[in-house]
Scaffold this active site. Structure first.
Site, PDB file in Angstrom:
ATOM      1  N   ASN A   1       0.859  -1.175   0.000  1.00  0.00           N
ATOM      2  CA  ASN A   1       0.000   0.000   0.000  1.00  0.00           C
ATOM      3  C   ASN A   1       0.902   1.234   0.000  1.00  0.00           C
ATOM      4  O   ASN A   1       1.473   1.584   1.027  1.00  0.00           O
ATOM      5  CB  ASN A   1      -0.896  -0.028   1.251  1.00  0.00           C
ATOM      6  CG  ASN A   1      -1.779   1.203   1.352  1.00  0.00           C
ATOM      7  OD1 ASN A   1      -1.829   2.028   0.444  1.00  0.00           O
ATOM      8  ND2 ASN A   1      -2.477   1.330   2.476  1.00  0.00           N
TER       9      ASN A   1
ATOM     10  N   LYS B   1       0.092   4.233  -0.269  1.00  0.00           N
ATOM     11  CA  LYS B   1      -0.576   5.412   0.296  1.00  0.00           C
ATOM     12  C   LYS B   1      -0.317   6.626  -0.623  1.00  0.00           C
ATOM     13  O   LYS B   1      -0.219   6.442  -1.836  1.00  0.00           O
ATOM     14  CB  LYS B   1      -0.132   5.645   1.746  1.00  0.00           C
ATOM     15  CG  LYS B   1      -0.291   4.362   2.583  1.00  0.00           C
ATOM     16  CD  LYS B   1      -0.157   4.549   4.054  1.00  0.00           C
ATOM     17  CE  LYS B   1      -0.329   3.188   4.753  1.00  0.00           C
ATOM     18  NZ  LYS B   1      -0.255   3.301   6.203  1.00  0.00           N
TER      19      LYS B   1
ATOM     20  N   HIS C   1      -9.468   0.914   4.774  1.00  0.00           N
ATOM     21  CA  HIS C   1      -8.233   1.155   5.532  1.00  0.00           C
ATOM     22  C   HIS C   1      -8.556   2.092   6.704  1.00  0.00           C
ATOM     23  O   HIS C   1      -9.401   2.982   6.576  1.00  0.00           O
ATOM     24  CB  HIS C   1      -7.174   1.773   4.611  1.00  0.00           C
ATOM     25  CG  HIS C   1      -5.819   1.774   5.230  1.00  0.00           C
ATOM     26  ND1 HIS C   1      -5.455   2.685   6.183  1.00  0.00           N
ATOM     27  CD2 HIS C   1      -4.765   0.951   5.062  1.00  0.00           C
ATOM     28  CE1 HIS C   1      -4.202   2.422   6.583  1.00  0.00           C
ATOM     29  NE2 HIS C   1      -3.771   1.367   5.905  1.00  0.00           N
TER      30      HIS C   1
ATOM     31  N   GLU D   1      -7.082   4.557   7.820  1.00  0.00           N
ATOM     32  CA  GLU D   1      -6.917   5.986   7.502  1.00  0.00           C
ATOM     33  C   GLU D   1      -8.173   6.518   6.797  1.00  0.00           C
ATOM     34  O   GLU D   1      -8.577   7.650   7.020  1.00  0.00           O
ATOM     35  CB  GLU D   1      -5.664   6.176   6.627  1.00  0.00           C
ATOM     36  CG  GLU D   1      -4.395   5.972   7.441  1.00  0.00           C
ATOM     37  CD  GLU D   1      -3.214   5.434   6.648  1.00  0.00           C
ATOM     38  OE1 GLU D   1      -3.214   5.497   5.416  1.00  0.00           O
ATOM     39  OE2 GLU D   1      -2.271   4.928   7.301  1.00  0.00           O
TER      40      GLU D   1
ATOM     41  N   GLU E   1      -5.210  -5.011  10.437  1.00  0.00           N
ATOM     42  CA  GLU E   1      -4.199  -3.981  10.674  1.00  0.00           C
ATOM     43  C   GLU E   1      -4.509  -3.249  11.978  1.00  0.00           C
ATOM     44  O   GLU E   1      -5.323  -2.315  11.987  1.00  0.00           O
ATOM     45  CB  GLU E   1      -4.190  -2.958   9.532  1.00  0.00           C
ATOM     46  CG  GLU E   1      -3.846  -3.536   8.185  1.00  0.00           C
ATOM     47  CD  GLU E   1      -3.290  -2.466   7.234  1.00  0.00           C
ATOM     48  OE1 GLU E   1      -2.199  -2.693   6.717  1.00  0.00           O
ATOM     49  OE2 GLU E   1      -3.926  -1.419   7.055  1.00  0.00           O
TER      50      GLU E   1
ATOM     51  N   GLY F   1       2.573   2.317  10.845  1.00  0.00           N
ATOM     52  CA  GLY F   1       3.522   3.423  10.719  1.00  0.00           C
ATOM     53  C   GLY F   1       4.208   3.799  12.017  1.00  0.00           C
ATOM     54  O   GLY F   1       4.831   4.858  12.111  1.00  0.00           O
TER      55      GLY F   1
ATOM     56  N   SER G   1       3.576  -2.103  10.410  1.00  0.00           N
ATOM     57  CA  SER G   1       5.026  -2.180  10.653  1.00  0.00           C
ATOM     58  C   SER G   1       5.606  -3.552  10.319  1.00  0.00           C
ATOM     59  O   SER G   1       6.547  -4.010  10.982  1.00  0.00           O
ATOM     60  CB  SER G   1       5.353  -1.779  12.097  1.00  0.00           C
ATOM     61  OG  SER G   1       4.954  -0.438  12.330  1.00  0.00           O
TER      62      SER G   1
HETATM   63  P1  13P Z   1       3.124   0.377   7.698  1.00  0.00           P
HETATM   64  O1  13P Z   1       3.643  -0.913   7.098  1.00  0.00           O
HETATM   65  O2  13P Z   1       3.881   1.582   7.206  1.00  0.00           O
HETATM   66  O3  13P Z   1       3.018   0.304   9.193  1.00  0.00           O
HETATM   67  O4  13P Z   1       1.635   0.586   7.138  1.00  0.00           O
HETATM   68  C1  13P Z   1       0.753  -0.479   7.202  1.00  0.00           C
HETATM   69  C2  13P Z   1      -0.440  -0.123   6.420  1.00  0.00           C
HETATM   70  O5  13P Z   1      -1.210   0.735   6.795  1.00  0.00           O
HETATM   71  C3  13P Z   1      -0.685  -0.842   5.161  1.00  0.00           C
HETATM   72  O6  13P Z   1      -1.958  -0.619   4.678  1.00  0.00           O
END
Ligand code: 13P
Length: 253
Positions: A9, A11, A98, A100, A170, A176, A216
């Site tokens: 992803n 983003k 997601h 976010e 997740e 992150g 992560s």
């Molecule tokens: P990270 O791997 O940067 O923690 O992000 C995970 C994520 O949100 C994937 O959709």
């Protein structure tokens, strides 16, 4: 045997030149070095999809995915992208729900149910994201909370359609932050979700659904996570922006 999947992803990262370069590197390294049957899904921003699709070799194990879609089929929705548009440029997977998007764009379970149905209608595989905040984990209600997210958006699906879904667990506190869930924490949730699906559908159906871990996940911890019985791969954020790290994660099965 359910599919092993590593999805990146991106983003809101990578301009067009950078996206081309990253995709080319992933294709080349995977061709030379990836020895297993894992499916790699790259999920760049919408604006890169059409061009990147043209780079992906026909018979490779690399697939194109998007990070979202709109929950209506077409019409006067300025700035949105429909499932038909995604399909027409070769998208095969779409991340939905997601954390976010749930948080910053107020996506609801009902909208995610609509997105799921529209995606399945055009033959795109939804990667359905779920996961709890740190507050919910600390309250001890995380298992029920995440199971409820799945119930609300997916359990109207037929026995045939539910098996077409990929789930990505997740935990929000691990995204992150560099603070990954332990393999025991992730496995506990994945097993719980599989049992939850089995209770509504059947054990056999639950066994067919790939459940990915995200948060992560990196080249150092992927092996231990992917070794867990109910973890079928990863949804990777930061580490998917580096070709070498992304492929190393895919080699961790
Ligand atoms: P990270 O791997 O940067 O923690 O992000 C995970 C994520 O949100 C994937 O959709």
């Amino acid at each position: 045997m359910r599919k092993k999947i590593v999805a990146g992803n991106w983003k809101m990262n990578k301009n067009f030149e950078e996206g081309l370069a990253l995709t080319s590197e992933i294709i080349n390294i995977a061709k030379d070095e990836l020895k297993n049957q894992a499916i790699l899904v790259i999920n760049p921003p919408f604006i890169h999809l059409n061009s990147l699709q043209k780079l992906i070799p026909q018979n490779s194990n690399i697939r194109l995915g998007s990070q979202n879609c709109y929950h209506q089929k077409s019409g006067a929705f300025t700035g949105e992208t429909s499932v038909d548009m995604l399909k027409s440029v070769g998208v095969q997977y779409t991340i939905i729900g997601h954390s976010e998007r749930r948080e910053y764009f107020n996506e609801t379970s009902e909208q995610l149910a609509q997105k799921t149905k529209l995606l399945l209608e055009v033959g795109i595989t939804p990667i359905f994201c779920c996961g709890e905040s740190l507050t919910i984990r600390e309250s001890g209600k995380h298992l029920e909370y995440v199971a409820q997210q799945i119930t609300e958006s997916l359990f109207d699906l037929s026995t045939e359609d539910i098996q077409k879904i990929v789930i990505a667990y997740e935990p929000i506190w691990a995204i992150g932050t560099g603070k990954t869930a332990s393999s025991a924490q992730a496995q506990e949730m994945h097993a719980y979700l599989r049992t939850h699906i089995a209770h509504t559908y059947t054990q056999e159906i639950a066994e067919n659904i790939s459940i990915l871990y995200g948060g992560s996940c990196n080249p150092q911890n992927a092996k231990e996570l992917f070794a867990c019985a109910d973890i079928d791969g990863g949804l990777i954020g930061g580490a998917s922006l580096k070709s070498r790290d992304f492929i190393t994660i895919a080699q961790s099965f």
